[in-house]
Scaffold this motif. Structure first.
Motif, PDB file in Angstrom:
ATOM      1  N   ARG A 140      34.210  -1.780  40.485  1.00 21.31           N
ATOM      2  CA  ARG A 140      33.670  -1.521  39.083  1.00 21.31           C
ATOM      3  C   ARG A 140      32.493  -0.148  38.801  1.00 21.31           C
ATOM      4  N   ASP A 141      32.091  -0.330  39.601  1.00 13.77           N
ATOM      5  CA  ASP A 141      31.412   1.427  38.505  1.00 13.77           C
ATOM      6  C   ASP A 141      31.646   2.391  39.148  1.00 13.77           C
ATOM      7  N   GLY A 142      32.612   2.175  40.698  1.00 14.05           N
ATOM      8  CA  GLY A 142      33.236   3.983  40.674  1.00 14.05           C
ATOM      9  C   GLY A 142      33.855   3.685  39.553  1.00 14.05           C
ATOM     10  N   GLN A 143      34.889   2.658  39.411  1.00 16.61           N
ATOM     11  CA  GLN A 143      36.439   3.036  38.658  1.00 16.61           C
ATOM     12  C   GLN A 143      35.408   3.178  36.856  1.00 16.61           C
ATOM     13  N   ALA A 144      34.686   2.607  36.384  1.00 17.97           N
ATOM     14  CA  ALA A 144      34.021   2.780  35.191  1.00 17.97           C
ATOM     15  C   ALA A 144      33.332   4.324  35.452  1.00 17.97           C
ATOM     16  N   ASP A 200      36.343   0.070  29.995  1.00 21.14           N
ATOM     17  CA  ASP A 200      36.385  -0.915  30.809  1.00 21.14           C
ATOM     18  C   ASP A 200      37.471  -1.468  31.941  1.00 21.14           C
ATOM     19  N   PRO A 201      37.400  -1.045  33.327  1.00 21.22           N
ATOM     20  CA  PRO A 201      37.814  -1.489  34.790  1.00 21.22           C
ATOM     21  C   PRO A 201      38.539  -2.828  34.267  1.00 21.22           C
ATOM     22  N   PRO A 221      47.210   5.497  35.395  1.00 19.45           N
ATOM     23  CA  PRO A 221      46.817   6.832  35.402  1.00 19.45           C
ATOM     24  C   PRO A 221      45.792   7.961  35.769  1.00 19.45           C
ATOM     25  N   ALA A 222      44.707   7.010  34.496  1.00 23.46           N
ATOM     26  CA  ALA A 222      43.181   8.239  34.647  1.00 23.46           C
ATOM     27  C   ALA A 222      42.325   7.557  35.877  1.00 23.46           C
ATOM     28  N   ARG A 223      42.871   6.758  36.616  1.00 26.35           N
ATOM     29  CA  ARG A 223      42.806   5.888  37.866  1.00 26.35           C
ATOM     30  C   ARG A 223      43.599   7.418  38.779  1.00 26.35           C
ATOM     31  N   ALA A 225      35.496   7.157  32.735  1.00 29.59           N
ATOM     32  CA  ALA A 225      34.212   7.674  31.476  1.00 29.59           C
ATOM     33  C   ALA A 225      34.939   8.978  31.603  1.00 29.59           C
ATOM     34  N   GLU A 226      35.039  10.092  32.322  1.00 28.37           N
ATOM     35  CA  GLU A 226      35.519  10.722  32.960  1.00 28.37           C
ATOM     36  C   GLU A 226      36.605  11.250  32.356  1.00 28.37           C
ATOM     37  N   ARG A 227      37.776  10.787  32.094  1.00 31.64           N
ATOM     38  CA  ARG A 227      39.335  10.965  31.658  1.00 31.64           C
ATOM     39  C   ARG A 227      39.303  10.539  30.806  1.00 31.64           C
TER      40      ARG A 227
END
Length: 866
Positions: A391-395, A384-385, A356-358, A399-401
């Protein structure tokens, strides 16, 4: 709908089960009390939608009060204690007095408790907790009409307690839904009548509470501890609980499922499928469907970690209201003080929040027990993705959500149950509407009949005591309406003139007026169904009337100040407040402000071609400008083309906002005066010395050929710009532009019983359900004592149960001293209800308006969430 006469309004009705907040003891023994409360909810129609509110010695957590306020219960009840339950929790804690000199003990005491096992015990703390919740919302209650001053009269309520057996006054037993409408519920009648999932009676501790909250309780709970389960069973149950708290469309049926011990049977049972069994809570919502208004995608999920009643209740309420709320005891995640990231619960939690965060959902993780370090560690691990790609974009997105913050409890997308087929019905009703925004029905509502096939027969029947077998609630929304909903307003204030407050139970609900289906008084078998139902004539007070009604409940009055009455005159000239605020915030505002008076004529900077200055009053203290059309063009500058300017000025002339006329001097006293075009004649009388003057060139002097036209702004509008009354209008326009539904009034004052003003309010706004009390100043200055000014702001917010205290200025920013004073008052004021948010708006006359939220604890500011 046209103000000021008979018209039509659109009314929307929804029939639904009741909403109830059950208050229970959240002290050391809360695991047992909450299971009793859940059993009560499991035995009442609509119980799946109830929420639970813990108290400790009568105190309710502020965060819990915010949740309850959004939930908007029809009834707030305290879970009843009995001799039996109290003794089971704390053996020997009940002191039983035999007479004035002796207490019962030993066998006598044991025998007494056995004989009086189910009799209630009053605990003052329970009532204090219940009252704290009631004060934060708007349940069915009304003021006594006799004795004491208006603000000190007692509130009268009909439903205040419940038992673990599900005995609620005015509510329908869930077991009644399992029998024919023409049969009586037999004592000992099995409920439910089929196998279902339920928390076993001997499952105590955190696991027993979590399971009870997920599926409900049938058998009377026993005092106990966490059940002893095999490792596989524990993993299966906890995984199933995570799935229930944070449901998704991703199936985990292979390892997330209930266990055999959770199956309850009404009798002998054959084989069954655990994955398909209903929960006992499912039987409490027969004939209903879950609905939500103002869908808010992607929404918010809440994860509460901590073995406290508050952590549990917040997650439980969030699950009920938004469909996403998970409670986790710390020992399911931590082993020997270390976060176990390899445990099944953690891995499942991580997966449950990742998807859901994604997809944009905000995940808030909170706890009243964990330290800040522990909470941050948990959030960091959840961020942690789970996938290696990008991974960097997902992290960054996670972190925002995924945030370590409390829930926000928005009023959008709140889930609740409505009777299938009987919700969201629109019809037109004749109403009387006045210029103050008050709307009153001319005829009563039609009978709120249930048409759903499953409930219709039950709704028309009476039980052996002559009471309705099915009782439901009716929500009525008016469109349009300025009335802020809820906030403790006495429900009798929503009854039309001539209605008796004793004939119907009406309250100010979350979505409008709410009333009970059953008419008060004697119900007789054979009466037509419509005759047994409540049919009130309702009214929705305008914002100014609503503010006065709220103040009346505290023994005060709220009315327009002298400046407010002046604003109302101006509003009538413009037609409505939206048009007024738009003009004072748009390009034409420069022209309107050009009519501001000055202390000397030189300050007006007028030339022969742009206008003339005239003295005001006997003292000649001010000079007022009267502009030519060239002066109007100069005031507008390059903001408006001349064609549009001419169009706007002509419109102002037609509505009386401006007057066109001549500037004529008196031959006798030399007074220069303005004569409107309708007043000009060949002989004009001087307004000062009353001498007659012929209309000749000596009176207008220049130009020689014919007199020039001058323009005068209406006196009320001149007073508005002279007293900086345009600043609240600029704020009004700014707030309106960001809201879907908006209404406001300007310049109110709060008066005590003696009629003395104790606080003033520049702007009261109702924006998308939020009540905003605003102070609007041209300079960023609240006077010599900012602290005293903030005390008055807080008092106004308290009386109106405001959501925001807003300070606005035309200056670029507010000074630090004002920001600190606002934060201090928000932090230290003894708020009786919910603490409002602090908000700062600056730069109202500049191209860039700043809008900031004030943190009450730190005094820091951040952008106001849009």
């Amino acid at each position: 709908m046209t103000p000021g006469g008979l018209s039509y309004a659109t009314l929307r009705t929804t029939l639904r089960p009741p909403r109830v907040a059950v208050v229970f003891d959240g002290g050391p023994d809360w695991h047992y009390w909450v299971r009793l409360a859940l059993r009560a909810c499991s035995r009442v129609w609509g119980g799946r939608g109830f929420i639970l509110v813990p108290h400790q010695d009568g105190q309710v957590a502020p965060e819990m009060l915010r949740a309850v306020r959004t939930y908007d219960p029809d009834y707030v009840v305290a879970l009843e204690r009995t001799y039996g339950t109290t003794e089971a929790v704390r053996r020997g804690s009940v002191r039983i007095r035999f007479d004035e000199t002796r207490e019962l003990d030993g066998d006598e005491r044991t025998k007494f408790i056995a004989e009086h096992h189910d009799e209630p015990i009053d605990d003052p703390a329970d009532e204090r907790g219940r009252r704290a919740v009631v004060e934060a919302c708007a349940t069915y209650r009304r003021r006594s009409t006799t004795g004491r001053a208006a603000g000190d009269r007692e509130w009268m309520e009909g439903v205040t307690s419940c038992t673990a057996d599900g005995k609620f006054e005015h509510l329908t037993s869930a077991s009644a839904l399992a029998v024919s409408a023409y049969d009586e519920v037999i004592e000992g009648f099995p409920y439910p009548r089929e196998s279902c999932l339920a928390s076993p009676a001997d499952w105590g501790g955190t696991l027993g509470v979590a399971v009870a909250a997920a599926c409900g309780v049938v058998d009377f709970p026993q005092v106990g501890v966490d059940p002893v389960l095999s490792s596989d069973d524990f993993k299966s149950v906890t995984s199933w609980l995570v799935d229930n708290g944070l449901p998704s469309d991703r199936s985990r049926a292979g390892f997330a499922k209930p266990v055999q011990q959770m199956v309850w049977h009404p009798g002998a049972a054959l084989n069954h499928d655990l994955a398909r069994l209903p929960a006992v809570f499912d039987f409490t919502t027969k004939g209903t469907v879950p609905i939500a208004r103002d869908f808010d995608y992607p929404g918010q999920s809440l994860v509460c970690v901590g073995d406290s009643a508050v952590d549990f209740a917040l997650a439980f309420a969030h699950r009920r209201m938004y469909g996403q709320g998970l409670w986790l005891p710390p020992d399911w995640l931590w082993k020997d003080g270390v976060l176990d990231t390899s445990s099944r619960v953690f891995l499942l939690l991580r997966s449950s929040v990742y998807w859901p965060a994604r997809n944009g959902r905000e995940i808030r993780v909170t706890s009243s027990k964990l330290s800040a370090t522990e909470l941050d560690e948990l959030c960091d691990r959840l961020r942690d993705p789970t996938m290696y790609r990008d991974r960097d974009g997902q992290a960054e997105r996670l972190a925002e959500r995924i945030k370590s913050e409390s829930a926000s409890w928005p009023k959008k997308a709140v889930l609740y149950f409505a009777i299938a087929g009987d919700f969201g019905r629109d019809f037109a009703a004749p109403v009387n509407a006045d210029v103050n925004g008050d709307v009153e029905m001319v005829t009563p509502l039609p009978p709120p009949l249930v048409t759903d096939g499953m409930l219709a027969d039950l709704a028309t029947g009476l039980d052996r005591n002559g009471a309705a077998r099915l009782r439901w609630q009716v929500d009525v929304e008016f469109d349009p309406s300025e009335t802020p909903h809820g906030r403790g307003l006495d429900g009798s204030s929503l009854l039309a003139s001539g209605s008796s407050p004793f004939g119907e139970r009406v309250r100010s609900g979350r979505d409008g007026a709410t009333f009970e289906s059953e008419r008060l008084g004697l119900l007789i078998a054979g009466m037509p169904p419509g005759a047994r139902l409540t049919r009130p004539r309702l009214r929705m007070p305008g914002l100014a009337t609503w503010a006065n009604l709220m103040a009346n409940q505290h023994g005060n009055t709220m009315a327009f100040s002298a400046a407010g009455r002046q604003v109302e005159v101006v509003r009538e000239l413009w037609g409505d407040r939206a048009a007024l605020a738009t003009d004072f915030s748009g390009p034409i505002a420069a022209v309107l402000r050009r009519f501001r008076p000055a202390k000397t004529s030189q300050r007006l900077e007028l030339t022969e071609t742009t206008g003339v200055a005239m003295r005001t009053g006997a003292g000649d203290e001010l000079f007022e400008p009267y502009l030519t059309f060239d002066g109007i063009i100069a005031a507008a500058g390059d903001s408006l083309p001349i064609e549009r300017l001419r169009h706007d000025i002509d419109g102002f002339l037609r509505r009386g906002i401006l007057r066109r006329g001549l500037a004529l001097g008196c031959a006798r006293c030399s007074t220069l005066a303005f004569f409107a075009i309708d007043e000009v004649s060949q002989v004009n009388r001087c307004p000062r010395c009353l001498s007659p003057n012929d209309l000749d060139q000596a009176r207008w002097r220049k130009p020689l050929n014919e007199p020039a036209w001058y323009y005068d702004l209406h006196a009320a509008a001149r007073g508005l710009v002279a007293q900086n009354g345009d600043v609240p209008l600029m704020l009004s326009h700014y707030l309106r532009s960001a809201a879907r539904n908006y209404a406001d009034v300007a310049e109110l004052e709060l008066l005590n019983e003696a009629g003395k003003a104790i606080a003033e309010l520049d702007l009261l706004a109702h924006a998308d359900g939020q009540v905003i009390t605003a102070e609007a100043k041209r300079p960023a200055d609240l006077g010599k004592n900012s602290a005293d000014a903030m005390v008055k702001r807080a008092r106004l917010a308290e009386q109106l149960q405001a959501d925001q205290i807003l300070l606005a200025t035309a200056a670029p920013e507010w000074p630090p001293g004002v920001v600190a004073a606002l934060a201090k008052e928000l932090r230290e004021h003894p708020w009786e209800r919910v603490v409002p948010h602090g908000r700062l708006v600056a730069g109202l006359r500049t191209p860039k308006i700043t809008d900031l939220a004030v943190d009450a604890q730190t005094g820091t500011t951040s952008p106001w969430p849009q």
